[in-house]
Design a protein around this motif. Structure first.
Motif, PDB file in Angstrom:
ATOM      1  N   ALA A 120     -20.873  77.855  63.849  1.00  0.00           N
ATOM      2  CA  ALA A 120     -21.570  77.105  64.552  1.00  0.00           C
ATOM      3  C   ALA A 120     -23.017  77.462  63.989  1.00  0.00           C
ATOM      4  O   ALA A 120     -23.837  76.243  63.857  1.00  0.00           O
ATOM      5  CB  ALA A 120     -21.723  77.102  66.196  1.00  0.00           C
ATOM      6  N   ALA A 121     -23.373  78.464  63.854  1.00  0.00           N
ATOM      7  CA  ALA A 121     -24.685  79.070  63.447  1.00  0.00           C
ATOM      8  C   ALA A 121     -25.055  78.343  62.322  1.00  0.00           C
ATOM      9  O   ALA A 121     -26.339  78.210  61.879  1.00  0.00           O
ATOM     10  CB  ALA A 121     -24.947  80.571  63.394  1.00  0.00           C
ATOM     11  N   VAL A 122     -23.939  78.272  61.342  1.00  0.00           N
ATOM     12  CA  VAL A 122     -24.388  77.831  59.956  1.00  0.00           C
ATOM     13  C   VAL A 122     -24.027  76.178  60.141  1.00  0.00           C
ATOM     14  O   VAL A 122     -24.767  75.305  59.444  1.00  0.00           O
ATOM     15  CB  VAL A 122     -23.267  78.378  59.075  1.00  0.00           C
ATOM     16  N   ALA A 123     -23.190  75.796  60.576  1.00  0.00           N
ATOM     17  CA  ALA A 123     -22.575  74.276  60.552  1.00  0.00           C
ATOM     18  C   ALA A 123     -23.654  73.500  61.105  1.00  0.00           C
ATOM     19  O   ALA A 123     -23.946  72.226  60.502  1.00  0.00           O
ATOM     20  CB  ALA A 123     -21.225  74.263  61.158  1.00  0.00           C
ATOM     21  N   LEU A 124     -24.145  73.959  62.123  1.00  0.00           N
ATOM     22  CA  LEU A 124     -25.194  73.167  63.096  1.00  0.00           C
ATOM     23  C   LEU A 124     -26.513  72.885  61.884  1.00  0.00           C
ATOM     24  O   LEU A 124     -27.226  71.969  62.397  1.00  0.00           O
ATOM     25  CB  LEU A 124     -25.611  73.476  64.415  1.00  0.00           C
ATOM     26  N   GLN A 125     -26.807  73.666  60.870  1.00  0.00           N
ATOM     27  CA  GLN A 125     -28.058  73.485  60.190  1.00  0.00           C
ATOM     28  C   GLN A 125     -27.808  72.238  59.305  1.00  0.00           C
ATOM     29  O   GLN A 125     -28.859  71.624  58.888  1.00  0.00           O
ATOM     30  CB  GLN A 125     -27.999  74.690  59.216  1.00  0.00           C
ATOM     31  N   THR A 126     -26.681  71.822  58.948  1.00  0.00           N
ATOM     32  CA  THR A 126     -26.253  70.885  58.105  1.00  0.00           C
ATOM     33  C   THR A 126     -25.206  69.746  58.408  1.00  0.00           C
ATOM     34  O   THR A 126     -25.509  68.279  57.850  1.00  0.00           O
ATOM     35  CB  THR A 126     -25.661  71.253  56.746  1.00  0.00           C
ATOM     36  N   MET A 127     -24.387  70.057  59.389  1.00  0.00           N
ATOM     37  CA  MET A 127     -23.255  69.206  59.712  1.00  0.00           C
ATOM     38  C   MET A 127     -23.556  67.775  60.306  1.00  0.00           C
ATOM     39  O   MET A 127     -22.747  66.843  60.559  1.00  0.00           O
ATOM     40  CB  MET A 127     -22.118  69.732  60.161  1.00  0.00           C
ATOM     41  N   LEU A 128     -24.670  67.973  61.294  1.00  0.00           N
ATOM     42  CA  LEU A 128     -24.798  66.814  62.133  1.00  0.00           C
ATOM     43  C   LEU A 128     -26.197  66.363  62.010  1.00  0.00           C
ATOM     44  O   LEU A 128     -27.153  67.170  61.499  1.00  0.00           O
ATOM     45  CB  LEU A 128     -24.841  67.302  63.713  1.00  0.00           C
ATOM     46  N   PRO A 129     -26.468  64.982  61.994  1.00  0.00           N
ATOM     47  CA  PRO A 129     -27.950  64.709  61.882  1.00  0.00           C
ATOM     48  C   PRO A 129     -29.033  65.004  63.000  1.00  0.00           C
ATOM     49  O   PRO A 129     -28.546  65.699  63.908  1.00  0.00           O
ATOM     50  CB  PRO A 129     -27.553  62.994  62.073  1.00  0.00           C
ATOM     51  N   GLU A 130     -30.103  65.336  62.513  1.00  0.00           N
ATOM     52  CA  GLU A 130     -31.140  65.491  63.419  1.00  0.00           C
ATOM     53  C   GLU A 130     -31.274  64.815  64.619  1.00  0.00           C
ATOM     54  O   GLU A 130     -30.702  63.537  64.490  1.00  0.00           O
ATOM     55  CB  GLU A 130     -32.665  65.713  62.655  1.00  0.00           C
ATOM     56  N   ALA A 131     -31.565  65.306  65.521  1.00  0.00           N
ATOM     57  CA  ALA A 131     -31.722  64.714  66.941  1.00  0.00           C
ATOM     58  C   ALA A 131     -30.183  63.815  67.351  1.00  0.00           C
ATOM     59  O   ALA A 131     -30.566  62.781  68.000  1.00  0.00           O
ATOM     60  CB  ALA A 131     -32.880  63.829  66.867  1.00  0.00           C
TER      61      ALA A 131
END
Ligand SMILES: C[S@@+](CC[C@H](N)C(=O)[O-])C[C@H]1O[C@@H](n2cnc3c(N)ncnc32)[C@H](O)[C@@H]1O
Length: 238
Positions: free
Chosen positions: A127-138
């Motif tokens: 999650a620490a890596v995936a959440l940097q890019t996998m989901l749009p902001e906000a």
């Protein structure tokens, strides 16, 4: 120019909050995994390892769930106790679970086998890596981090997932007003969480009460059985 050989891959060289513990599972978890992973575990493109997601990839959450609804992201659901209880209590919300430990996903799939809720999906990823890019902001209403691995030894403190960098990652995906819920049975980790998040002006502490959707998990019961106190924290993204 001399090519850079042996340069560490950025993902492999970073400090991780987990160790790979192998993918072997008890047969009934494996059966559930084999049957239900095609429906519930999103087959994301990889980059540099089994738990990393291609940074160029964005998950189309509306396509995954076939609707647009408030999204909860659970980081490290383990065997899925809170995830399943939450999804059953809030059928009008969608729940995306990011877990690096495939046997945990197998166990969660075994537990959801009968009900087969439509509002849960898993990504096997750090999650620490995936959440940097996998989901749009906000794009996320709530992030849950319940009983993260405590890494109690001094030399391992950097491995705790709750760090200033991870707070930034969570902040990126949370919608303004979105909530990051945390729980731990380790007093020193609770203090660490408070230190990190109280210092981050993008967040404000809004509750230390037990989250109403959070059930008593097996993990929590074991902590209570050995006399530990549970800390719940909820921070709102300003
Ligand atoms: C101590 S268990 C707690 C499980 C569950 N939240 C509970 O309350 O029972 C921590 C979980 O976090 C997972 N985990 C650790 N680091 C992770 C990361 N970077 N991304 C996704 N999952 C992670 C572990 O594999 C493990 O299943």
């Amino acid at each position: 120019m001399i090519p850079e050989v042996n340069a560490p891959h950025p993902y492999l060289s970073r400090t991780r909050s987990f160790t790979r513990r192998g993918d072997r599972m008890p047969p009934r978890h494996q059966v559930a995994y084999d049957d239900l992973a095609p429906r519930y575990v999103i087959d994301v493109p990889r980059d540099g390892g089994e738990t990393t997601v291609d940074p160029a990839y964005t998950l189309d959450v509306a396509d995954v769930f076939g609707r647009t609804a408030p999204l909860v992201v659970e980081v490290g659901p383990g065997s899925g106790d809170a995830l399943l209880a939450g999804a059953a209590a809030r059928p009008d919300w969608d729940f995306l679970a990011l877990e690096v430990w495939r046997p945990g996903i197998g166990q969660a799939l075994m537990h959801l086998r009968e009900q087969q809720p439509p509002n849960i999906a898993f990504v096997e990823a750090d999650a620490a890596v995936a959440l940097q890019t996998m989901l749009p902001e906000a794009s996320v209403a709530e992030v849950w981090t319940f009983f993260p691995d405590p890494w109690p030894k001094r030399k391992h403190l950097r491995r705790r997932i709750v760090q200033p960098e991870f707070a930034g990652t969570v902040c990126r995906v949370l919608a303004p007003g979105g909530i990051w819920r945390l729980a731990t049975d380790i007093e020193a980790y609770a203090t660490h969480m408070r230190r990190v998040l109280d210092a981050d002006e993008r967040f404000e502490l809004v509750s230390t009460e037990r989250a109403s959707l959070r059930p008593v998990t097996r993990f929590e019961s074991k902590g209570v059985a050995v006399g530990r106190t549970i800390t719940d924290l909820a921070y709102r993204r300003r």
